[in-house]
Design an enzyme around this catalytic site. Sequence first.
Site, short mmCIF file in Angstrom:
data_model
loop_
_atom_site.label_atom_id
_atom_site.label_comp_id
_atom_site.label_asym_id
_atom_site.label_seq_id
_atom_site.Cartn_x
_atom_site.Cartn_y
_atom_site.Cartn_z
N GLY A 31 0.95 -1.11 0.01
CA GLY A 31 0.18 -0.03 0.02
C GLY A 31 0.99 1.46 0.01
O GLY A 31 1.81 1.37 -0.38
N GLU A 35 3.70 5.85 -7.88
CA GLU A 35 3.89 5.78 -9.47
C GLU A 35 4.60 4.44 -9.77
O GLU A 35 4.32 3.91 -10.79
CB GLU A 35 4.37 7.01 -10.37
N HIS A 37 4.43 1.86 -7.99
CA HIS A 37 3.48 0.63 -7.88
C HIS A 37 2.38 0.53 -8.97
O HIS A 37 2.35 -0.41 -9.64
CB HIS A 37 2.51 0.72 -6.72
N GLN A 61 8.21 -9.03 7.91
CA GLN A 61 9.27 -8.74 6.93
C GLN A 61 9.92 -7.44 7.82
O GLN A 61 10.92 -7.01 7.24
CB GLN A 61 8.98 -8.33 5.58
N GLY A 147 9.15 -4.81 -8.73
CA GLY A 147 9.74 -3.69 -8.98
C GLY A 147 11.48 -4.19 -9.13
O GLY A 147 11.98 -4.64 -7.88
N MET A 184 11.38 6.40 -6.43
CA MET A 184 10.27 6.52 -5.57
C MET A 184 9.96 5.19 -4.49
O MET A 184 10.44 4.21 -4.68
CB MET A 184 8.93 6.50 -6.47
N SER A 185 9.64 5.74 -3.36
CA SER A 185 9.50 4.84 -2.20
C SER A 185 8.33 5.09 -1.41
O SER A 185 8.12 6.42 -1.04
CB SER A 185 10.73 4.69 -1.46
N ARG A 187 8.57 4.97 1.48
CA ARG A 187 9.17 5.54 2.85
C ARG A 187 9.53 6.97 2.73
O ARG A 187 10.08 7.67 3.42
CB ARG A 187 10.33 4.66 3.01
#
Length: 280
Positions: A31, A35, A37, A61, A147, A184-185, A187
Site C-alpha cells: 500500500g 507511480e 506501484h 518482514q 519492481g 520512488m518509495s 518511505r
Amino acid sequence: MQILRTAGEMRNASRAAQRGQQRLGFVPTMGALHEGHLSLVRAARKHCESVIASIFVNPTQFGPNEDFGKYPRTFERDCELLRNEGVAVVFAPPVEEIYPPDAATWVTVDGLSDRLCGRSRPGHFRGVTTVVNKLFNIVEPDQAFFGQKDAAQVAILKRMVQDLRLPVEIVVCPIVREPDGLAMSSRNAYLSPGERTSALILSRTLQDMERRFRDGETNVSALIAMAKKTFASEPNVRLDYLEIVDPDTLQTLGVLDRPALVAIAAFAGSTRLIDNLIVR
Ligand code: AMP
C-alpha cells in the site's frame, strides 16, 4: 473493482477468472501507493486480462525496531488509484488471514537471504518469501510483477519460484524515479525537506559509478572506493552498504566482466532508503 478480505473469496475469484480463460496478473504491495506501484499495475494490464493487486503490510518482514507500526497506510486512496488503473480485484486480508495464531511454517531461501538488505535486516527476506508464497498460493496468478527497485527481493523470489517449481512467472519492471532522480518509495513520505534533498546522494552516487564504468573503470574495489568518496560529500546520509554483486546470486564480484548489480542502502535521518542500477 472487488475488495476481498479472505483467502477463500480471493481463490474463488481467481478460479472464476481462470475458468473464463483470463490470464491473471498479480501485483503484491504494502500500500501507500505511488507511480512505482502503478507502473507494475500498468505492465500487468498489458500482459494479462485480469489484474489483482494485494495491499498487505506484512509484519514478518519488519524487524523489532523497524517501522511496522508507523508504516504509511492510505487504503482508501490506494483503492481509488487501483480502480482508475483498471484493477479487477484488491486483496487486502487482515493479518490473521495470512498468519493464523498457530502458523508455524516459513519459506526461506538460504544464502541469498543473508546478502545485501538481508545482512542489515535479519529475517527480512524470510518474511518476504513466506508472505509472497502464501499470496501466490491464494491468488494463483499466471504472472507476478515486481519492481527492480528491490533488486535483492527479485533475485530471491526468482530463486524461490525456481526451487519450489511454482507455476508463476516473475516479471521485473524498471525503477520509477522522481524527476530529480530519487527512486520512488512509500518511505520517502518520512523524509523532512532537508532529508529529501540529502537523499539524492543515493541516485547521484549510482550515476557517478555508471559514468566511471562507461569511462572504462572495471575494477570493483576502485569503483567502490570512488563511489564512497562521492557518497561522503553528503554528511547527512549514513551509508549502510554499497556493493557490486552478481544480480542472480548476489555474490560480490571482483571485476565487471558481466552484468552486475550496483546496490546501495543508506539512512537519511532514521529513514532507510535503497537504490540500485544494473551495469552491463
Ligand atoms: P512495496 O509496497 O514497497 O512492498 O512494493 C511493492 C512493489 O512495488 C515491489 O515489487 C517493489 O519493488 C515495487 N516498487 C516500489 N517502488 C518502486 C519504484 N520506485 N519503481 C518500481 N517499482 C517499485
